[in-house]
Design a protein around this motif. Sequence first.
Motif, PDB file in Angstrom:
ATOM      1  N   ALA A   1      33.575  39.634  50.351  1.00 36.39           N
ATOM      2  CA  ALA A   1      33.237  39.564  51.845  1.00 36.39           C
ATOM      3  C   ALA A   1      33.269  38.996  52.699  1.00 36.39           C
ATOM      4  CB  ALA A   1      32.639  41.182  52.091  1.00 36.39           C
ATOM      5  N   ARG A   2      33.585  38.274  53.504  1.00 37.52           N
ATOM      6  CA  ARG A   2      33.276  36.675  54.384  1.00 37.52           C
ATOM      7  C   ARG A   2      33.552  37.615  55.568  1.00 37.52           C
ATOM      8  NH1 ARG A   2      36.168  32.259  56.910  1.00 37.52           N
ATOM      9  NH2 ARG A   2      34.310  30.809  56.287  1.00 37.52           N
ATOM     10  N   GLU A   3      32.422  37.233  56.379  1.00 39.06           N
ATOM     11  CA  GLU A   3      31.989  38.009  58.076  1.00 39.06           C
ATOM     12  C   GLU A   3      31.710  36.656  58.524  1.00 39.06           C
ATOM     13  OE1 GLU A   3      29.097  41.066  58.088  1.00 39.06           O
ATOM     14  OE2 GLU A   3      29.697  41.528  55.759  1.00 39.06           O
ATOM     15  N   GLU A   4      32.705  36.451  59.690  1.00 38.68           N
ATOM     16  CA  GLU A   4      31.716  35.495  60.525  1.00 38.68           C
ATOM     17  C   GLU A   4      30.475  35.419  61.286  1.00 38.68           C
ATOM     18  OE1 GLU A   4      33.981  33.145  61.863  1.00 38.68           O
ATOM     19  OE2 GLU A   4      35.008  34.028  60.876  1.00 38.68           O
ATOM     20  N   GLY A   5      30.130  34.475  61.430  1.00 38.99           N
ATOM     21  CA  GLY A   5      28.210  34.223  61.967  1.00 38.99           C
ATOM     22  C   GLY A   5      27.531  34.535  60.264  1.00 38.99           C
ATOM     23  N   ARG A   6      27.770  34.535  59.314  1.00 36.37           N
ATOM     24  CA  ARG A   6      27.204  34.970  58.309  1.00 36.37           C
ATOM     25  C   ARG A   6      27.228  33.600  57.672  1.00 36.37           C
ATOM     26  NH1 ARG A   6      27.434  39.567  54.578  1.00 36.37           N
ATOM     27  NH2 ARG A   6      28.849  38.473  52.962  1.00 36.37           N
ATOM     28  N   THR A   7      25.996  33.479  56.893  1.00 30.79           N
ATOM     29  CA  THR A   7      26.137  31.492  56.674  1.00 30.79           C
ATOM     30  C   THR A   7      25.505  32.454  55.044  1.00 30.79           C
ATOM     31  OG1 THR A   7      25.442  30.452  58.162  1.00 30.79           O
ATOM     32  CG2 THR A   7      25.090  29.624  56.023  1.00 30.79           C
ATOM     33  N   ALA A   8      26.143  32.206  53.855  1.00 22.60           N
ATOM     34  CA  ALA A   8      25.868  32.083  52.366  1.00 22.60           C
ATOM     35  C   ALA A   8      25.239  31.106  51.863  1.00 22.60           C
ATOM     36  CB  ALA A   8      27.750  32.273  51.450  1.00 22.60           C
ATOM     37  N   HIS A   9      24.295  31.140  51.806  1.00 24.23           N
ATOM     38  CA  HIS A   9      22.634  29.964  51.241  1.00 24.23           C
ATOM     39  C   HIS A   9      23.683  30.030  49.418  1.00 24.23           C
ATOM     40  CE1 HIS A   9      21.026  29.443  54.549  1.00 24.23           C
ATOM     41  NE2 HIS A   9      21.271  30.776  55.130  1.00 24.23           N
ATOM     42  N   ARG A  10      24.080  31.189  49.035  1.00 22.82           N
ATOM     43  CA  ARG A  10      23.955  31.195  47.566  1.00 22.82           C
ATOM     44  C   ARG A  10      24.958  32.012  47.038  1.00 22.82           C
ATOM     45  NH1 ARG A  10      20.784  29.089  43.828  1.00 22.82           N
ATOM     46  NH2 ARG A  10      19.410  28.460  45.079  1.00 22.82           N
ATOM     47  N   VAL A  11      26.359  32.018  46.947  1.00 30.50           N
ATOM     48  CA  VAL A  11      27.157  33.096  46.156  1.00 30.50           C
ATOM     49  C   VAL A  11      27.285  32.933  44.383  1.00 30.50           C
ATOM     50  CG1 VAL A  11      29.646  33.647  45.987  1.00 30.50           C
ATOM     51  CG2 VAL A  11      28.033  33.054  48.517  1.00 30.50           C
ATOM     52  N   GLU A  12      26.302  33.601  43.357  1.00 27.18           N
ATOM     53  CA  GLU A  12      26.695  33.806  42.058  1.00 27.18           C
ATOM     54  C   GLU A  12      27.325  35.189  41.331  1.00 27.18           C
ATOM     55  OE1 GLU A  12      22.596  33.588  41.114  1.00 27.18           O
ATOM     56  OE2 GLU A  12      22.627  31.456  41.960  1.00 27.18           O
ATOM     57  N   ARG A  13      27.555  35.764  42.351  1.00 27.86           N
ATOM     58  CA  ARG A  13      28.670  36.706  41.709  1.00 27.86           C
ATOM     59  C   ARG A  13      30.423  36.425  41.202  1.00 27.86           C
ATOM     60  NH1 ARG A  13      26.927  42.289  44.350  1.00 27.86           N
ATOM     61  NH2 ARG A  13      27.871  41.686  45.414  1.00 27.86           N
ATOM     62  N   ALA A  14      30.488  36.842  40.122  1.00 25.32           N
ATOM     63  CA  ALA A  14      31.843  36.063  40.231  1.00 25.32           C
ATOM     64  C   ALA A  14      32.730  37.333  41.411  1.00 25.32           C
ATOM     65  CB  ALA A  14      33.016  36.927  39.196  1.00 25.32           C
ATOM     66  N   TYR A  15      33.782  36.626  42.032  1.00 26.48           N
ATOM     67  CA  TYR A  15      34.713  37.216  42.362  1.00 26.48           C
ATOM     68  C   TYR A  15      36.474  36.645  42.369  1.00 26.48           C
ATOM     69  CZ  TYR A  15      30.887  38.537  45.341  1.00 26.48           C
ATOM     70  OH  TYR A  15      29.821  39.054  46.437  1.00 26.48           O
ATOM     71  N   GLY A  16      37.167  37.714  42.300  1.00 30.02           N
ATOM     72  CA  GLY A  16      38.164  37.452  42.038  1.00 30.02           C
ATOM     73  C   GLY A  16      39.188  38.494  41.265  1.00 30.02           C
ATOM     74  N   THR A  17      40.480  38.284  40.336  1.00 24.66           N
ATOM     75  CA  THR A  17      40.520  38.924  39.553  1.00 24.66           C
ATOM     76  C   THR A  17      40.237  38.361  38.150  1.00 24.66           C
ATOM     77  OG1 THR A  17      43.317  38.461  40.482  1.00 24.66           O
ATOM     78  CG2 THR A  17      42.939  39.672  38.332  1.00 24.66           C
ATOM     79  N   LEU A  18      39.539  40.148  37.342  1.00 25.43           N
ATOM     80  CA  LEU A  18      39.282  40.235  36.496  1.00 25.43           C
ATOM     81  C   LEU A  18      40.289  40.963  36.002  1.00 25.43           C
ATOM     82  CD1 LEU A  18      36.705  42.503  38.226  1.00 25.43           C
ATOM     83  CD2 LEU A  18      35.944  40.671  36.614  1.00 25.43           C
ATOM     84  N   SER A  19      40.884  40.633  34.617  1.00 26.44           N
ATOM     85  CA  SER A  19      41.757  40.768  33.740  1.00 26.44           C
ATOM     86  C   SER A  19      41.294  40.712  32.679  1.00 26.44           C
ATOM     87  CB  SER A  19      42.715  40.250  33.896  1.00 26.44           C
ATOM     88  OG  SER A  19      44.206  39.647  33.074  1.00 26.44           O
ATOM     89  N   ARG A  20      42.279  41.424  31.304  1.00 31.81           N
ATOM     90  CA  ARG A  20      42.241  41.935  29.892  1.00 31.81           C
ATOM     91  C   ARG A  20      43.124  42.226  29.248  1.00 31.81           C
ATOM     92  NH1 ARG A  20      36.725  40.561  27.360  1.00 31.81           N
ATOM     93  NH2 ARG A  20      38.180  40.278  26.250  1.00 31.81           N
ATOM     94  N   THR A  21      44.102  41.378  27.850  1.00 29.85           N
ATOM     95  CA  THR A  21      44.769  41.844  27.618  1.00 29.85           C
ATOM     96  C   THR A  21      44.770  42.853  26.403  1.00 29.85           C
ATOM     97  OG1 THR A  21      46.295  41.786  29.162  1.00 29.85           O
ATOM     98  CG2 THR A  21      47.084  42.030  27.410  1.00 29.85           C
ATOM     99  N   PHE A  22      45.613  43.787  25.481  1.00 32.93           N
ATOM    100  CA  PHE A  22      44.892  43.672  23.996  1.00 32.93           C
ATOM    101  C   PHE A  22      46.409  44.170  23.070  1.00 32.93           C
ATOM    102  CE2 PHE A  22      41.379  45.307  27.447  1.00 32.93           C
ATOM    103  CZ  PHE A  22      39.762  44.258  26.982  1.00 32.93           C
ATOM    104  N   SER A  23      46.153  43.786  22.728  1.00 29.60           N
ATOM    105  CA  SER A  23      47.418  44.450  21.539  1.00 29.60           C
ATOM    106  C   SER A  23      46.942  45.538  20.683  1.00 29.60           C
ATOM    107  CB  SER A  23      47.156  43.361  20.167  1.00 29.60           C
ATOM    108  OG  SER A  23      47.572  42.217  21.066  1.00 29.60           O
TER     109      SER A  23
ATOM    110  N   THR B   1      28.461  22.521  49.531  1.00 26.93           N
ATOM    111  CA  THR B   1      28.991  24.204  48.962  1.00 26.93           C
ATOM    112  C   THR B   1      29.457  24.442  49.874  1.00 26.93           C
ATOM    113  OG1 THR B   1      27.896  23.160  46.999  1.00 26.93           O
ATOM    114  CG2 THR B   1      28.880  25.106  47.404  1.00 26.93           C
ATOM    115  N   GLN B   2      27.603  24.596  51.414  1.00 26.44           N
ATOM    116  CA  GLN B   2      28.197  26.291  51.995  1.00 26.44           C
ATOM    117  C   GLN B   2      29.282  25.861  52.883  1.00 26.44           C
ATOM    118  OE1 GLN B   2      24.171  26.928  53.804  1.00 26.44           O
ATOM    119  NE2 GLN B   2      23.309  27.624  52.037  1.00 26.44           N
TER     120      GLN B   2
END
Length: 164
Positions: A76-98, A14-15
């Motif tokens: 935040a992706r940095e060069e030279g840094r390896t992610a061993h686990r990424v569990e938090r959600a990233y991306g677009t958070l969206s809600r629509t209400f009537s 996965t990494q």
Amino acid sequence: MMRFDPFREIEELTQRMDRAFGGPAAHAARLAPPVDVHESAGGLELTLDLPGVKPEDIQIEAENQTLSVQAERKYAREEGRTAHRVERAYGTLSRTFSVPAKYDLTKVEADFDHGTLTLRVPRSEAAQKRSVSVRSGGQLTAGKTVEAGAAPEQTDGHAPAQQA
């Protein structure tokens, strides 16, 4: 002696895939943040959890009885840094209400504090409770409070009989 971990190879794969294809940020997921909705005599209050989001990354739109909230949580992706686990959600958070017409979307207020967005939508003036005075024999009697849009108690055109 090393303890056997059956998931170690899967995590390493996965990494490698994340590094090759841009990591979690490349997977622009649309996420629905949790929300609490409360109603009071003054209006609606919506509270959304947006941890890790900057206030400038939040967009709120109100149009045609629809209230939309969109925010971006960036990885935040940095060069030279390896992610061993990424569990938090990233991306677009969206809600629509009537939102029902009895609320005024032109007067929405928004507060953002410590990752919590609070939206307040007041009742429209036409939907506010008001007191109506009744004339009887040319004199005013005590007013009765009615809510706009409430069904009348009688529909035969006659006022209810008063008891002496």
